[in-house]
Design a protein around this motif. Structure first.
Motif, PDB file in Angstrom:
ATOM      1  N   ALA A 131      -7.125   1.869   5.783  1.00 41.42           N
ATOM      2  CA  ALA A 131      -5.899   2.155   5.039  1.00 41.42           C
ATOM      3  C   ALA A 131      -6.198   2.996   3.805  1.00 41.42           C
ATOM      4  CB  ALA A 131      -5.210   0.848   4.638  1.00 41.42           C
ATOM      5  N   ARG A 132      -7.272   2.672   3.094  1.00 42.76           N
ATOM      6  CA  ARG A 132      -7.640   3.439   1.897  1.00 42.76           C
ATOM      7  C   ARG A 132      -7.970   4.882   2.237  1.00 42.76           C
ATOM      8  NH1 ARG A 132     -11.980   0.912  -2.006  1.00 42.76           N
ATOM      9  NH2 ARG A 132     -11.422   2.889  -3.021  1.00 42.76           N
ATOM     10  N   GLY A 133      -8.496   5.111   3.422  1.00 41.44           N
ATOM     11  CA  GLY A 133      -8.871   6.469   3.813  1.00 41.44           C
ATOM     12  C   GLY A 133      -7.760   7.254   4.482  1.00 41.44           C
ATOM     13  N   SER A 134      -6.596   6.626   4.679  1.00 45.37           N
ATOM     14  CA  SER A 134      -5.500   7.317   5.355  1.00 45.37           C
ATOM     15  C   SER A 134      -4.814   8.297   4.415  1.00 45.37           C
ATOM     16  CB  SER A 134      -4.483   6.304   5.878  1.00 45.37           C
ATOM     17  OG  SER A 134      -3.771   5.717   4.800  1.00 45.37           O
ATOM     18  N   ARG A 135      -4.096   9.245   4.988  1.00 47.57           N
ATOM     19  CA  ARG A 135      -3.416  10.245   4.165  1.00 47.57           C
ATOM     20  C   ARG A 135      -2.304   9.618   3.333  1.00 47.57           C
ATOM     21  NH1 ARG A 135       1.324  12.412   6.709  1.00 47.57           N
ATOM     22  NH2 ARG A 135       1.700  11.557   8.790  1.00 47.57           N
ATOM     23  N   HIS A 136      -1.798   8.475   3.746  1.00 53.24           N
ATOM     24  CA  HIS A 136      -0.738   7.822   2.989  1.00 53.24           C
ATOM     25  C   HIS A 136      -1.262   7.126   1.734  1.00 53.24           C
ATOM     26  CE1 HIS A 136       1.275   7.918   7.057  1.00 53.24           C
ATOM     27  NE2 HIS A 136       2.077   8.600   6.264  1.00 53.24           N
ATOM     28  N   ARG A 138      -3.296   8.705  -0.426  1.00 44.55           N
ATOM     29  CA  ARG A 138      -3.741   9.730  -1.377  1.00 44.55           C
ATOM     30  C   ARG A 138      -3.138   9.498  -2.753  1.00 44.55           C
ATOM     31  NH1 ARG A 138      -2.294  15.197   1.740  1.00 44.55           N
ATOM     32  NH2 ARG A 138      -0.292  14.359   1.056  1.00 44.55           N
ATOM     33  N   ARG A 139      -3.971   9.634  -3.769  1.00 43.47           N
ATOM     34  CA  ARG A 139      -3.507   9.425  -5.135  1.00 43.47           C
ATOM     35  C   ARG A 139      -2.631  10.571  -5.623  1.00 43.47           C
ATOM     36  NH1 ARG A 139      -6.160   5.456  -8.042  1.00 43.47           N
ATOM     37  NH2 ARG A 139      -7.763   4.355  -6.872  1.00 43.47           N
ATOM     38  N   ASP A 140      -2.743  11.723  -4.980  1.00 45.89           N
ATOM     39  CA  ASP A 140      -1.930  12.869  -5.377  1.00 45.89           C
ATOM     40  C   ASP A 140      -0.746  13.074  -4.434  1.00 45.89           C
ATOM     41  OD1 ASP A 140      -3.377  13.618  -3.155  1.00 45.89           O
ATOM     42  OD2 ASP A 140      -3.969  15.593  -3.931  1.00 45.89           O
ATOM     43  N   ASP A 141      -0.393  12.018  -3.691  1.00 46.14           N
ATOM     44  CA  ASP A 141       0.719  12.135  -2.742  1.00 46.14           C
ATOM     45  C   ASP A 141       2.020  12.458  -3.485  1.00 46.14           C
ATOM     46  OD1 ASP A 141       1.504  11.455   0.227  1.00 46.14           O
ATOM     47  OD2 ASP A 141       3.048  10.560  -1.039  1.00 46.14           O
ATOM     48  N   VAL A 142       2.754  13.427  -2.969  1.00 46.34           N
ATOM     49  CA  VAL A 142       4.024  13.834  -3.568  1.00 46.34           C
ATOM     50  C   VAL A 142       5.142  13.594  -2.563  1.00 46.34           C
ATOM     51  CG1 VAL A 142       5.344  15.743  -4.528  1.00 46.34           C
ATOM     52  CG2 VAL A 142       2.896  15.569  -4.993  1.00 46.34           C
ATOM     53  N   ALA A 143       6.170  12.892  -2.981  1.00 49.31           N
ATOM     54  CA  ALA A 143       7.300  12.595  -2.101  1.00 49.31           C
ATOM     55  C   ALA A 143       8.066  13.872  -1.777  1.00 49.31           C
ATOM     56  CB  ALA A 143       8.224  11.576  -2.753  1.00 49.31           C
ATOM     57  N   SER A 144       8.733  13.857  -0.618  1.00 46.74           N
ATOM     58  CA  SER A 144       9.525  15.007  -0.180  1.00 46.74           C
ATOM     59  C   SER A 144      10.936  14.556   0.190  1.00 46.74           C
ATOM     60  CB  SER A 144       8.847  15.680   1.018  1.00 46.74           C
ATOM     61  OG  SER A 144       7.537  16.101   0.701  1.00 46.74           O
ATOM     62  N   PRO A 145      11.694  14.043  -0.764  1.00 49.09           N
ATOM     63  CA  PRO A 145      13.040  13.540  -0.456  1.00 49.09           C
ATOM     64  C   PRO A 145      14.017  14.660  -0.150  1.00 49.09           C
ATOM     65  CG  PRO A 145      12.696  13.559  -2.823  1.00 49.09           C
ATOM     66  CD  PRO A 145      11.384  13.937  -2.202  1.00 49.09           C
ATOM     67  N   VAL A 146      15.027  14.334   0.629  1.00 47.88           N
ATOM     68  CA  VAL A 146      16.105  15.280   0.940  1.00 47.88           C
ATOM     69  C   VAL A 146      17.426  14.617   0.581  1.00 47.88           C
ATOM     70  CG1 VAL A 146      14.797  16.378   2.801  1.00 47.88           C
ATOM     71  CG2 VAL A 146      16.310  14.462   3.319  1.00 47.88           C
ATOM     72  N   ALA A 179       3.924   5.917   3.148  1.00 48.71           N
ATOM     73  CA  ALA A 179       3.092   6.116   1.963  1.00 48.71           C
ATOM     74  C   ALA A 179       3.410   5.069   0.898  1.00 48.71           C
ATOM     75  CB  ALA A 179       3.293   7.519   1.414  1.00 48.71           C
ATOM     76  N   ALA A 180       4.696   4.823   0.650  1.00 48.58           N
ATOM     77  CA  ALA A 180       5.079   3.837  -0.356  1.00 48.58           C
ATOM     78  C   ALA A 180       4.587   2.443   0.038  1.00 48.58           C
ATOM     79  CB  ALA A 180       6.594   3.835  -0.537  1.00 48.58           C
ATOM     80  N   TYR A 181       4.700   2.124   1.315  1.00 50.46           N
ATOM     81  CA  TYR A 181       4.265   0.818   1.798  1.00 50.46           C
ATOM     82  C   TYR A 181       2.743   0.688   1.700  1.00 50.46           C
ATOM     83  CZ  TYR A 181       3.949  -3.175   5.026  1.00 50.46           C
ATOM     84  OH  TYR A 181       3.700  -4.398   5.593  1.00 50.46           O
ATOM     85  N   THR A 182       2.040   1.744   2.096  1.00 48.64           N
ATOM     86  CA  THR A 182       0.579   1.737   2.023  1.00 48.64           C
ATOM     87  C   THR A 182       0.104   1.566   0.586  1.00 48.64           C
ATOM     88  OG1 THR A 182       0.428   3.197   3.958  1.00 48.64           O
ATOM     89  CG2 THR A 182      -1.510   3.049   2.540  1.00 48.64           C
ATOM     90  N   GLN A 183       0.688   2.348  -0.322  1.00 54.72           N
ATOM     91  CA  GLN A 183       0.265   2.286  -1.717  1.00 54.72           C
ATOM     92  C   GLN A 183       0.555   0.906  -2.313  1.00 54.72           C
ATOM     93  OE1 GLN A 183      -0.985   4.966  -3.649  1.00 54.72           O
ATOM     94  NE2 GLN A 183      -0.714   6.692  -2.268  1.00 54.72           N
ATOM     95  N   ALA A 184       1.695   0.302  -1.955  1.00 57.55           N
ATOM     96  CA  ALA A 184       2.025  -1.021  -2.475  1.00 57.55           C
ATOM     97  C   ALA A 184       1.024  -2.069  -1.988  1.00 57.55           C
ATOM     98  CB  ALA A 184       3.447  -1.410  -2.073  1.00 57.55           C
ATOM     99  N   TYR A 195      -2.068   2.770  -7.643  1.00 60.52           N
ATOM    100  CA  TYR A 195      -1.367   2.646  -6.360  1.00 60.52           C
ATOM    101  C   TYR A 195       0.072   2.181  -6.581  1.00 60.52           C
ATOM    102  CZ  TYR A 195      -5.757   3.125  -3.723  1.00 60.52           C
ATOM    103  OH  TYR A 195      -6.917   3.590  -3.171  1.00 60.52           O
ATOM    104  N   ALA A 196       0.261   1.233  -7.493  1.00 59.57           N
ATOM    105  CA  ALA A 196       1.612   0.746  -7.780  1.00 59.57           C
ATOM    106  C   ALA A 196       2.474   1.872  -8.332  1.00 59.57           C
ATOM    107  CB  ALA A 196       1.551  -0.417  -8.783  1.00 59.57           C
ATOM    108  N   GLU A 197       1.921   2.645  -9.254  1.00 56.35           N
ATOM    109  CA  GLU A 197       2.673   3.745  -9.846  1.00 56.35           C
ATOM    110  C   GLU A 197       3.016   4.802  -8.789  1.00 56.35           C
ATOM    111  OE1 GLU A 197       4.774   6.028 -12.373  1.00 56.35           O
ATOM    112  OE2 GLU A 197       4.037   3.984 -12.672  1.00 56.35           O
ATOM    113  N   ASN A 198       2.077   5.080  -7.890  1.00 59.92           N
ATOM    114  CA  ASN A 198       2.342   6.060  -6.834  1.00 59.92           C
ATOM    115  C   ASN A 198       3.482   5.599  -5.932  1.00 59.92           C
ATOM    116  OD1 ASN A 198       0.208   7.519  -7.836  1.00 59.92           O
ATOM    117  ND2 ASN A 198      -1.232   6.938  -6.228  1.00 59.92           N
ATOM    118  N   GLY A 199       3.437   4.343  -5.521  1.00 65.42           N
ATOM    119  CA  GLY A 199       4.499   3.826  -4.658  1.00 65.42           C
ATOM    120  C   GLY A 199       5.840   3.842  -5.353  1.00 65.42           C
ATOM    121  N   ARG A 200       5.874   3.466  -6.628  1.00 67.11           N
ATOM    122  CA  ARG A 200       7.129   3.468  -7.376  1.00 67.11           C
ATOM    123  C   ARG A 200       7.676   4.885  -7.528  1.00 67.11           C
ATOM    124  NH1 ARG A 200       8.896   2.940 -13.002  1.00 67.11           N
ATOM    125  NH2 ARG A 200       6.794   3.420 -13.689  1.00 67.11           N
TER     126      ARG A 200
END
Length: 305
Positions: A131-136, A138-146, A179-184, A195-200
């Motif tokens: 899970a830590r090595g998955s793309r979800h 990533r500490r620099d993950d950026v959300a893509s909402p629509v 990604a949010a679930y993984t980070q949480a 990780y908490a901040e990323n998910g939030r």
């Protein structure tokens, strides 16, 4: 600018409107602080406004206070502080620890897995590293909402496109949910607050942007459903995408719910992950938010009506 609520209340939401926000790329540099006595103020938030004139929610944790102070340090165009609206959501209920009810797993299950990981036991440790090595993760993950999710099932997607019905946000909403679930989960297992901040941050991005998920309307000429209300994911017979594989790895790390094979036990019905804005639970306090008190499920910050 200082707002006096008249008495100490539980503040759970603050939104700001900015004059000419976004004009010439204008963004305001500001800070929000709170106080119970009007003399000693504690910082609550510091950052920049978004480049638009809409009412913008401030990211915060619920706090007990009587006074809310807004300090503006100019903007990217000049030194003016032009605020069009300050909206504060508060409750007379005393501030206290928010206990999240959980959605996919319980705190007891999470603590069970955390202990196994801490002891280096398998398969928990292996799945944790995956899970830590998955793309979800990533500490620099950026959300893509629509703004509006429009997704057909794989069986009706081409027909919808042929008739001019676009597809929007289909992969984005699944990837960001995972990604949010993984980070949480990783936050709970590692105690790494990043990780908490990323998910939030991912959840808040969708809460600020998403306005609708189309499903009932429009319809095909034969009255068939064009869009699938979130059921587009997993309805295909195609091999699972990376997001689905990541979720399965996470499921494998919760043995009491899924068993060591990672397959959910038949006695527990499946619950889909959803990280978009949801209506408040009936009877819940008006200030329920996804706070950093062991957040282990997907929800979104409270938005004032």
């Amino acid at each position: 600018m200082t707002a006096d609520l008249g008495a100490t209340q539980r503040i759970c939401g603050i939104s700001l409107g900015w004059h000419n926000g976004g004009v010439d790329g204008r963004m305001y540099d500001y800070a929000v602080s709170t106080s119970t006595d009007g003399r000693e103020f504690s910082p609550l938030f510091a950052g920049k406004s978004l480049p638009n004139t809409s009412l913008q929610p401030v990211e915060l944790r619920a706090v007990g206070a009587r006074y809310v102070r807004l300090t503006v340090n100019g903007n990217t165009v000049n030194d003016h502080a032009s605020v069009t609206e300050l909206q504060i959501s508060a409750s007379a209920a005393p501030a206290g620890a928010f206990v999240h009810p959980g959605i996919l797993v319980s705190k007891e299950q999470l603590d069970f897995v955390k202990a196994k990981i801490g002891g280096g036991q398998q398969p928990w440790s292996k799945e944790y590293q995956l899970a830590r090595g998955s793309r979800h993760a990533r500490r620099d993950d950026v959300a893509s909402p629509v703004p509006v999710v429009k997704c057909s099932t794989p069986g009706s997607k081409q027909r919808a496109l042929d008739l001019g019905y676009e597809q929007a946000g289909c992969s984005e909403i699944v990837n960001d949910a995972n990604a949010a679930y993984t980070q949480a989960l990783l936050w709970h297992y590692s105690d790494d607050a990043q990780y908490a901040e990323n998910g939030r941050r991912i959840l808040n991005a969708w809460a600020r942007t998403l306005t609708a998920i189309l499903f009932d309307q429009p319809r095909f000429p034969d009255n068939g459903q064009i869009y699938a209300n979130g059921h587009f994911a997993g309805s295909s017979r195609e091999p699972p995408a990376g997001g689905a594989r990541a979720e399965r790895r996470l499921r494998a790390a919760v043995p009491r719910q899924y068993g060591q094979s990672g397959r959910r036990r038949p006695s527990r019905p499946a619950t889909p992950v959803s990280c978009t804005r949801a209506p408040a639970r009936r009877g819940s306090p008006p200030c329920d938010v996804a706070r950093h008190h062991r957040v282990w499920a997907c929800s979104a910050d409270h938005q004032p009506a």
